[in-house]
Enzyme design. Structure first.
Site, PDB file in Angstrom:
ATOM      1  N   ASN A 109       0.841  -1.212   0.000  1.00 36.25           N
ATOM      2  CA  ASN A 109       0.000   0.000   0.000  1.00 36.25           C
ATOM      3  C   ASN A 109       0.871   1.256   0.000  1.00 36.25           C
ATOM      4  O   ASN A 109       0.427   2.302  -0.476  1.00 36.25           O
ATOM      5  CB  ASN A 109      -0.945  -0.036   1.196  1.00 36.25           C
ATOM      6  CG  ASN A 109      -0.231   0.046   2.535  1.00 36.25           C
ATOM      7  OD1 ASN A 109      -0.029   1.125   3.082  1.00 36.25           O
ATOM      8  ND2 ASN A 109       0.161  -1.099   3.089  1.00 36.25           N
ATOM      9  N   TYR A 133      10.880   3.291   0.910  1.00 35.01           N
ATOM     10  CA  TYR A 133      10.325   1.927   0.847  1.00 35.01           C
ATOM     11  C   TYR A 133       9.220   1.848  -0.215  1.00 35.01           C
ATOM     12  O   TYR A 133       9.201   0.934  -1.052  1.00 35.01           O
ATOM     13  CB  TYR A 133       9.785   1.569   2.238  1.00 35.01           C
ATOM     14  CG  TYR A 133       8.895   0.354   2.300  1.00 35.01           C
ATOM     15  CD1 TYR A 133       9.430  -0.925   2.164  1.00 35.01           C
ATOM     16  CD2 TYR A 133       7.520   0.477   2.505  1.00 35.01           C
ATOM     17  CE1 TYR A 133       8.606  -2.045   2.235  1.00 35.01           C
ATOM     18  CE2 TYR A 133       6.701  -0.630   2.588  1.00 35.01           C
ATOM     19  CZ  TYR A 133       7.242  -1.886   2.447  1.00 35.01           C
ATOM     20  OH  TYR A 133       6.426  -2.992   2.515  1.00 35.01           O
TER      21      TYR A 133
HETATM   22  N1  LIG Z   1       3.500  -7.558   6.719  1.00 32.98           N
HETATM   23  C1  LIG Z   1       2.640  -6.869   5.984  1.00 32.98           C
HETATM   24  O1  LIG Z   1       1.482  -6.656   6.385  1.00 32.98           O
HETATM   25  C2  LIG Z   1       3.072  -6.327   4.656  1.00 32.98           C
HETATM   26  C3  LIG Z   1       2.339  -5.307   4.044  1.00 32.98           C
HETATM   27  C4  LIG Z   1       2.706  -4.827   2.794  1.00 32.98           C
HETATM   28  C5  LIG Z   1       3.801  -5.401   2.140  1.00 32.98           C
HETATM   29  N2  LIG Z   1       4.511  -6.377   2.770  1.00 32.98           N
HETATM   30  C6  LIG Z   1       5.695  -6.933   2.063  1.00 32.98           C
HETATM   31  O2  LIG Z   1       5.679  -8.334   2.191  1.00 32.98           O
HETATM   32  C7  LIG Z   1       7.016  -8.819   2.366  1.00 32.98           C
HETATM   33  C8  LIG Z   1       7.115  -9.620   3.649  1.00 32.98           C
HETATM   34  O3  LIG Z   1       6.734  -8.810   4.736  1.00 32.98           O
HETATM   35  P1  LIG Z   1       7.040  -9.256   6.244  1.00 32.98           P
HETATM   36  O4  LIG Z   1       6.150  -8.477   7.099  1.00 32.98           O
HETATM   37  O5  LIG Z   1       7.056 -10.731   6.317  1.00 32.98           O
HETATM   38  O6  LIG Z   1       8.514  -8.678   6.385  1.00 32.98           O
HETATM   39  P2  LIG Z   1       9.703  -9.261   7.271  1.00 32.98           P
HETATM   40  O7  LIG Z   1      10.650  -8.123   7.476  1.00 32.98           O
HETATM   41  O8  LIG Z   1       9.178  -9.983   8.459  1.00 32.98           O
HETATM   42  O9  LIG Z   1      10.366 -10.332   6.286  1.00 32.98           O
HETATM   43  C9  LIG Z   1      11.212  -9.968   5.229  1.00 32.98           C
HETATM   44  C10 LIG Z   1      12.251 -11.065   5.066  1.00 32.98           C
HETATM   45  O10 LIG Z   1      13.145 -10.683   4.002  1.00 32.98           O
HETATM   46  C11 LIG Z   1      14.447 -11.073   4.379  1.00 32.98           C
HETATM   47  N3  LIG Z   1      15.452 -10.235   3.714  1.00 32.98           N
HETATM   48  C12 LIG Z   1      15.729  -8.925   3.933  1.00 32.98           C
HETATM   49  N4  LIG Z   1      16.761  -8.548   3.169  1.00 32.98           N
HETATM   50  C13 LIG Z   1      17.147  -9.627   2.465  1.00 32.98           C
HETATM   51  C14 LIG Z   1      18.162  -9.868   1.504  1.00 32.98           C
HETATM   52  N5  LIG Z   1      19.024  -8.904   1.133  1.00 32.98           N
HETATM   53  N6  LIG Z   1      18.268 -11.104   0.972  1.00 32.98           N
HETATM   54  C15 LIG Z   1      17.421 -12.094   1.357  1.00 32.98           C
HETATM   55  N7  LIG Z   1      16.430 -11.937   2.261  1.00 32.98           N
HETATM   56  C16 LIG Z   1      16.308 -10.714   2.801  1.00 32.98           C
HETATM   57  C17 LIG Z   1      14.515 -10.867   5.898  1.00 32.98           C
HETATM   58  O11 LIG Z   1      15.543 -11.647   6.492  1.00 32.98           O
HETATM   59  C18 LIG Z   1      13.118 -11.260   6.335  1.00 32.98           C
HETATM   60  O12 LIG Z   1      13.048 -12.597   6.770  1.00 32.98           O
HETATM   61  C19 LIG Z   1       7.924  -7.600   2.342  1.00 32.98           C
HETATM   62  O13 LIG Z   1       8.443  -7.435   1.037  1.00 32.98           O
HETATM   63  C20 LIG Z   1       6.990  -6.462   2.694  1.00 32.98           C
HETATM   64  O14 LIG Z   1       7.431  -5.242   2.139  1.00 32.98           O
HETATM   65  C21 LIG Z   1       4.182  -6.849   3.989  1.00 32.98           C
END
Ligand SMILES: NC(=O)c1ccc[n+]([C@@H]2O[C@H](COP(=O)([O-])OP(=O)(O)OC[C@H]3O[C@@H](n4cnc5c(N)ncnc54)[C@H](O)[C@@H]3O)[C@@H](O)[C@H]2O)c1
Length: 268
Positions: A109, A133
């Protein structure tokens, strides 16, 4: 059973989706953080997204990818550049080079956080990022379009709201998505025969939403969860906001207000 790569599998959404996809797909999990609690049907391949060869080793031989990996909140430029810009390019390039056609991208979003809440937007809304971001998510959507239109990938970008079992506050009432509804959207992106390049909103069946998710519905999305039952409790717990509070006016909430008016040292 198809084998699906989940990048960022050690994160919060990865944990939810591993449960949802158990018995539906074989999962190849990847992250920089090791995952040791593997269930039947799961394997782990470590990869830093900044390392194209490592990402290719992770994508090689899978039937589809849900790309969750990256920096998941606002960060300084170098952090966003490495994980979400270079890493994102490597993911699409690795998919292309190893012959994986289907990619679902966890957009956000925050790619469109500077739309007002009284402005209902749909899948045709151009990005209005609210943060570095958010820019990285808009970049991910644009790269998805390039790899679909030019290189033949089939890409779905899901502008995810907030993934949780229950909505946490007033803003997240409008953008809430349950793990099972998100899993359904991801499966559409992985399986639907007519996907070329699509944008869906990652939300459940939400009253007072700011998003028109008719594109996802047209691909058969039938959200199972409704935010309605949480309204009274969540709104009663919400402290009143002052008139003109940016976090209340715009869809991106606190991401919009952070550094508003300028903080040049943050962008270096
Ligand atoms: N949680 C939500 O509600 C939400 C909402 C919108 C978008 N997102 C997107 O969904 C995805 C997952 O979200 P989340 O809440 O699980 O985030 P999170 O931060 O819990 O998980 C992200 C994962 O990516 C890994 N990561 C970071 N940098 C890395 C790299 N260079 N190489 C390999 N792995 C790497 C981290 O170790 C982590 O385990 C993200 O891309 C986030 O932007 C999540």
């Amino acid at each position: 059973m198809k084998t699906i790569l989940l990048t960022g599998a050690a994160g919060g959404v990865g944990a939810f989706l591993r449960k949802e996809f158990k018995g539906i797909y074989n999962l190849r999990l990847s992250d920089i953080v090791p995952i040791t609690d593997l269930s039947e049907g799961e394997t782990f391949v470590p990869a830093n997204l900044t390392d194209l060869d490592a990402v290719k080793a992770a994508t090689d031989g899978v039937d589809g990818i849900f790309h969750l990996g990256g920096y998941s909140i606002e960060g300084d430029w170098q952090t966003i550049l490495d994980a979400n810009i270079i890493g994102l390019r490597n993911l699409y390039e690795a998919a292309y080079q190893t012959g994986v056609k289907r990619v679902v991208f966890a957009s956000s979003n925050h790619a469109a956080g500077f739309y007002r809440r009284d402005n209902i937007i749909d899948h045709t809304a151009i990005p209005r990022p609210d943060s570095r971001y958010g820019v990285s998510k808009a970049f991910g959507e644009a790269m998805g379009a390039l790899y679909a239109d030019k290189y033949g990938l089939e890409v779905t970008c899901i502008r995810i709201g907030n993934v949780a079992m229950e909505p946490a506050d007033k803003r997240r009432l409008s953008i809430w998505v349950t793990p099972r509804d998100l899993a359904q959207l991801v499966s559409i992106g992985l399986e639907h025969p007519k996907i070329h390049y699509e944008i869906f909103y990652g939300m459940s069946d939400n009253k007072q939403a700011w998003w028109d998710n008719s594109n996802a519905l047209s691909f058969g999305y039938q959200p199972k969860d409704k935010n309605e039952q949480f309204f009274d409790e969540v709104l009663a717990a919400e402290p009143p906001k002052e008139d003109g509070d940016l976090t209340e006016i715009y869809q991106g909430g606190t991401f919009v207000a952070s550094e508003a008016g300028g903080a040049p040292q943050k962008t270096r």
